[in-house]
Write an enzyme that holds these catalytic residues in place. Sequence first.
Site, PDB file in Angstrom:
ATOM      1  N   CYS A 185      14.919  17.775  60.441  1.00  0.00           N
ATOM      2  CA  CYS A 185      15.565  18.931  59.820  1.00  0.00           C
ATOM      3  C   CYS A 185      14.632  20.117  59.603  1.00  0.00           C
ATOM      4  O   CYS A 185      15.003  21.265  59.862  1.00  0.00           O
ATOM      5  CB  CYS A 185      16.227  18.523  58.509  1.00  0.00           C
ATOM      6  SG  CYS A 185      15.097  17.945  57.217  1.00  0.00           S
ATOM      7  N   GLU A 220      23.846  21.664  36.010  1.00  0.00           N
ATOM      8  CA  GLU A 220      24.461  20.338  36.052  1.00  0.00           C
ATOM      9  C   GLU A 220      24.915  19.920  34.656  1.00  0.00           C
ATOM     10  O   GLU A 220      24.182  20.051  33.676  1.00  0.00           O
ATOM     11  CB  GLU A 220      23.464  19.300  36.589  1.00  0.00           C
ATOM     12  CG  GLU A 220      23.289  19.345  38.099  1.00  0.00           C
ATOM     13  CD  GLU A 220      24.487  18.811  38.864  1.00  0.00           C
ATOM     14  OE1 GLU A 220      25.467  18.389  38.231  1.00  0.00           O
ATOM     15  OE2 GLU A 220      24.441  18.827  40.106  1.00  0.00           O
ATOM     16  N   ASP A 248      29.212  14.157  44.178  1.00  0.00           N
ATOM     17  CA  ASP A 248      28.916  13.084  43.230  1.00  0.00           C
ATOM     18  C   ASP A 248      28.454  11.855  44.009  1.00  0.00           C
ATOM     19  O   ASP A 248      28.730  11.721  45.205  1.00  0.00           O
ATOM     20  CB  ASP A 248      30.157  12.729  42.408  1.00  0.00           C
ATOM     21  CG  ASP A 248      30.410  13.740  41.292  1.00  0.00           C
ATOM     22  OD1 ASP A 248      29.626  14.700  41.179  1.00  0.00           O
ATOM     23  OD2 ASP A 248      31.403  13.576  40.553  1.00  0.00           O
ATOM     24  N   HIS A 275      16.422  17.763  52.474  1.00  0.00           N
ATOM     25  CA  HIS A 275      17.018  18.302  53.699  1.00  0.00           C
ATOM     26  C   HIS A 275      16.706  19.786  53.743  1.00  0.00           C
ATOM     27  O   HIS A 275      16.649  20.454  52.706  1.00  0.00           O
ATOM     28  CB  HIS A 275      18.528  18.059  53.738  1.00  0.00           C
ATOM     29  CG  HIS A 275      19.174  18.534  54.998  1.00  0.00           C
ATOM     30  ND1 HIS A 275      18.693  18.210  56.245  1.00  0.00           N
ATOM     31  CD2 HIS A 275      20.252  19.344  55.222  1.00  0.00           C
ATOM     32  CE1 HIS A 275      19.446  18.777  57.171  1.00  0.00           C
ATOM     33  NE2 HIS A 275      20.386  19.480  56.572  1.00  0.00           N
ATOM     34  N   ASN A 329      26.257  19.478  45.834  1.00  0.00           N
ATOM     35  CA  ASN A 329      27.018  19.207  44.612  1.00  0.00           C
ATOM     36  C   ASN A 329      27.994  18.048  44.717  1.00  0.00           C
ATOM     37  O   ASN A 329      28.939  17.969  43.936  1.00  0.00           O
ATOM     38  CB  ASN A 329      27.783  20.466  44.185  1.00  0.00           C
ATOM     39  CG  ASN A 329      27.884  20.576  42.674  1.00  0.00           C
ATOM     40  OD1 ASN A 329      27.304  19.783  41.937  1.00  0.00           O
ATOM     41  ND2 ASN A 329      28.632  21.557  42.199  1.00  0.00           N
ATOM     42  N   GLU A 357      30.141  23.931  35.993  1.00  0.00           N
ATOM     43  CA  GLU A 357      29.803  23.114  37.169  1.00  0.00           C
ATOM     44  C   GLU A 357      30.909  22.107  37.461  1.00  0.00           C
ATOM     45  O   GLU A 357      31.308  21.915  38.616  1.00  0.00           O
ATOM     46  CB  GLU A 357      28.468  22.406  36.932  1.00  0.00           C
ATOM     47  CG  GLU A 357      27.941  21.624  38.129  1.00  0.00           C
ATOM     48  CD  GLU A 357      28.369  20.170  38.129  1.00  0.00           C
ATOM     49  OE1 GLU A 357      28.396  19.559  39.208  1.00  0.00           O
ATOM     50  OE2 GLU A 357      28.704  19.652  37.034  1.00  0.00           O
ATOM     51  N   ASP A 396      22.710  25.661  59.165  1.00  0.00           N
ATOM     52  CA  ASP A 396      22.012  24.381  59.285  1.00  0.00           C
ATOM     53  C   ASP A 396      22.055  23.927  60.739  1.00  0.00           C
ATOM     54  O   ASP A 396      23.093  23.536  61.255  1.00  0.00           O
ATOM     55  CB  ASP A 396      22.685  23.337  58.386  1.00  0.00           C
ATOM     56  CG  ASP A 396      21.893  22.042  58.294  1.00  0.00           C
ATOM     57  OD1 ASP A 396      20.900  21.894  59.043  1.00  0.00           O
ATOM     58  OD2 ASP A 396      22.261  21.183  57.471  1.00  0.00           O
TER      59      ASP A 396
END
Length: 744
Positions: free
Chosen positions: A303, A473, A427, A362, A425, A478, A385
Amino acid sequence: MKIKWDKAHKESVLWGAAQEPEEATMEQGLEVALTDFQSAWNNVQHHTDEISSDRLLVRRGQAFNITLYFRNRGFQPGLDNIIFVAETGPLPDLSNGTRALFSLTGHHGPSPWIVSLETNGASSLEVILCAPPVAAVGRYLLKVHIDSFQGSVKAYQLGEFILLFNPWCPEDSVYLDSEPQRQEYVVNDYGFIYQGNKNWIRPCPWNYGQFEETIIDICLELLDKSLNFQIDPATDCALRGSPIYISRVVCAMINSNDDNGVLNGNWSENYLDGINPAEWTGSVAILKQWHATGCQPVRYGQCWVFAAIMCTVMRCLGIPTRVITNFDSGHDTDGNLIIDEYYDNTGRILENKKKDSVWNFHVWNECWMARKDLPPGYGGWQVLDATPQETSNGLYCCGPASVKAIKEGEVELNYDTAFAFSMVNADCMSWLVYGGKEQKIHWDTNTVGNFISTKSIQSDERDDITENYKYIEGSPQEREVFLKALQKLKAGRSEDPHQADSQHSTPEPRSGDGRWRLHTPSLRPSDIVQVSLKFQLLEPPHMGQDINFVLLALNMSLQFKDLKVNLSAQSLLHDGSPLPPFWQDIAFITLSPEEAKTHSYRIPYSQYSQYLSTDKLIRISALGEEKSSPEKILVNKIITLAYAGIVINVLGAAIVNQPLSIQVLFSNPLSEHVEDCVLTVEGSGLFKKQQRVLIGVLEPQHRASIILEIVPFKSGQRQIQANLRSNKFKDIKGYRNVYVDLRL
């Protein structure tokens, strides 16, 4: 520049001696003898003088001067009409903007290109030209048609020039209104890419080298090798005025999944037929190798290499670009914003059957551009990316996705915003796999997306830009954004096969470490294990040394607790892929009410050395269970093993075109001898090409130094990057900043 008369085409090219035209009637006509593109002066004004002073490289939306020298007389307004023609691409066309006609008479014609008279001499004419700020970038051919009063028309090829994006021009869609930012994100040819883990962030020096010789030509070649150009070159060239379009084309061309792109990705740990990605220190060697081999993909990249190459190409083309590292980066393959991780009853992480993963870090790019294709407010920094993870409109590219849209959860906006949102973001759900069954252990809302980092402006410090991507967070904003993004994704899917995984149970805080735990409704609160586990390193972990750590167990209840804890250690690749465990242990811990205990552990170097990946990552895990409760407690810690870096000393003052000695000091950090040692040193403006020094064998703990003689050829702030590899390690790195003066 001298021209040669071409009777067949009545055009001139910019080399050879001029010949007298044969027709007597043309002797009174205006004839071009020489053209001066004023490349040295123009390039300074257009911030391209680092690329070349011999050929013209200009930016759109900004004027540049050229001088025409005539053979027989001067330009006579009213009698002579000079029409300029600018063409790009193999099929230049007025209707799609790849051919422009513009006249000196003030009748600008069908094109928004502009030419005006600067000075009219006895036998010369200096004119000012300007490409519109929306013109397609690329290689142009400039011609003139001269219509003299006799009615004869002569056509001349004046020569080639390259047109680039212009972040200095307010009308250009890549305009950046801060000069320090333009210097950092367009002009600066070196930087740092952050690696390691969130508890140990290390800067990796990198030579972007976007102004090195031939790099601009390789960047334009890259555009011409794209699938878009191969399929429809006329349309492709017409669209090259859009940074949105260019960024997607470049993003797809950096990897080689769909085409003969620049880099082959490899995460297998087997690099025998190429270069280990950890060994690279710059983009120039990679791009030159790609060009020299007939555009065969270079082996290998991961990456940070993809992102570094993209940064070089985009800065070279004039689009402000920076390299971003996200620690604990989510890769959500099914689009439900949940990363599922699976563990066995010894605490070791298992290969993920769904291919979801959390990358230790990353790396991607941000490019600065207006987004008129989106609602107002979503321009500015855009995520791109180039690492081939998922396809976008059939190609392996990602973005541009507005950073602002990611922060606000507007995941339906183009391009690939939902995937970018999940990287920062999502979970994380942990599952225990045993006896063919899966049990949820805990739900973690803040594992993914930490310490999002880039190099600071005009500084070697790290800039934390996490707040650009998400609200704090655990804050109400958020969670609101997360739920909004989840609802938008559900609304965008007709039937979600993973909908069961997307249903959020109500999480309950387990401890102050930010982790959450799902408990089944049948359990009473008294059944919940009120115990926390935590790992702590006793000293910084260094390659070649034993790893010493403790497991801290804390009973937060008023009852006695009997725990069985399974411990394991395994190497990880930086993309989160686990390797087999190389160390396991079991602890039985009895805790009195509100008691804390520590258990010490040591993993010797001899035990982990043969299992270590190039990334030097070790994950230690503990899975605890208490006799009176079905609840499981999982804790883990990622360790990055560090090396002592290379030290570079500059011996004397650095002056352009004057010899300079540099000393490079390095050592073998291991207590065993290493073979096949190679030292690589490079630096734009200092080294004409990457230097490779064969060192051979280094004895255990041996220190060595070499002296290199260089001749700096560019002034200003420069950087030397160095890497030492061997059969036991691949990426001991070092750097040194050097200021090069023009003269004594």
